[in-house]
Design a protein around this motif. Structure first.
Motif, short mmCIF file in Angstrom:
data_model
loop_
_atom_site.label_atom_id
_atom_site.label_comp_id
_atom_site.label_asym_id
_atom_site.label_seq_id
_atom_site.Cartn_x
_atom_site.Cartn_y
_atom_site.Cartn_z
N LEU A 157 42.51 20.36 22.82
CA LEU A 157 43.16 21.66 22.65
C LEU A 157 43.48 22.30 24.00
N LYS A 158 42.56 22.22 24.94
CA LYS A 158 42.80 22.77 26.29
C LYS A 158 43.96 22.04 26.97
N THR A 159 44.01 20.72 26.83
CA THR A 159 45.07 19.92 27.42
C THR A 159 46.43 20.27 26.81
N LEU A 160 46.48 20.37 25.48
CA LEU A 160 47.74 20.71 24.81
C LEU A 160 48.18 22.13 25.15
N ASP A 161 47.23 23.05 25.28
CA ASP A 161 47.57 24.42 25.71
C ASP A 161 48.21 24.42 27.09
N ALA A 162 47.65 23.63 27.99
CA ALA A 162 48.20 23.54 29.35
C ALA A 162 49.61 22.98 29.32
N LEU A 163 49.84 21.99 28.49
CA LEU A 163 51.17 21.41 28.36
C LEU A 163 52.15 22.42 27.77
#
Length: 151
Positions: free
Chosen positions: A132-138
């Motif tokens: 979720l953190k990775t997708l938010d950053a993207l």
């Protein structure tokens, strides 16, 4: 550049391209052969409610109302959507999916559900927050990049 950076870059680039190509193959079936991938995303933006105005749909898709009008004309002709003007303000046009459009929406929704479930099934509860953190950053990158391009 370190190896992890190069690997992440390659995965992201390939994944974006593959998603676009595979989605088109998966959602454009015999029943929906008259649709394009872009048509299907317009149908997704319209949704299954009582209808939305053209401006809100264009904002959701990040396109102009003029571009959306062109896409809507095609979808109206193919009987996936119907238009009607607001009784209060005749300048406002509402768009609603027809039963055929709802079938296309559900088909597309099911593809996305399968894709998401395939990822979620591979994760345990400790990995989900990282994804979720990775997708938010993207998502933040794409939103910020889009705004930079508009200036």
């Amino acid at each position: 550049m370190d190896k992890a950076y190069v690997t992440i870059n390659n995965v992201l680039v390939n994944l974006i391209n593959e998603i676009w190509e595979l989605e088109e193959k998966a959602i454009i079936t015999e029943e929906f052969k008259d649709l394009t991938n872009n048509d299907m995303h317009v149908i997704e933006a319209v949704g299954t409610g009582d209808g939305k105005n053209m401006s809100s749909i264009a904002r959701k898709l990040n396109i102009t109302v003029g571009s959306l009008t062109t896409a809507m004309n095609s979808l109206v002709n193919k009987k996936y959507v119907e238009r009607h003007r607001s009784e209060e303000d005749r300048r406002v046009v509402f768009v609603k999916l027809t039963p055929k459009g709802i079938r296309a929406f559900r088909h597309h929704e099911d593809y996305h559900r399968q894709m998401t479930q395939a990822v979620v099934d591979k994760l345990d509860e400790t990995e989900m927050p990282v994804l979720l953190k990775t997708l938010d950053a993207l998502a933040e990158f794409f939103a910020g990049y889009s705004k930079k391009k508009e200036r």
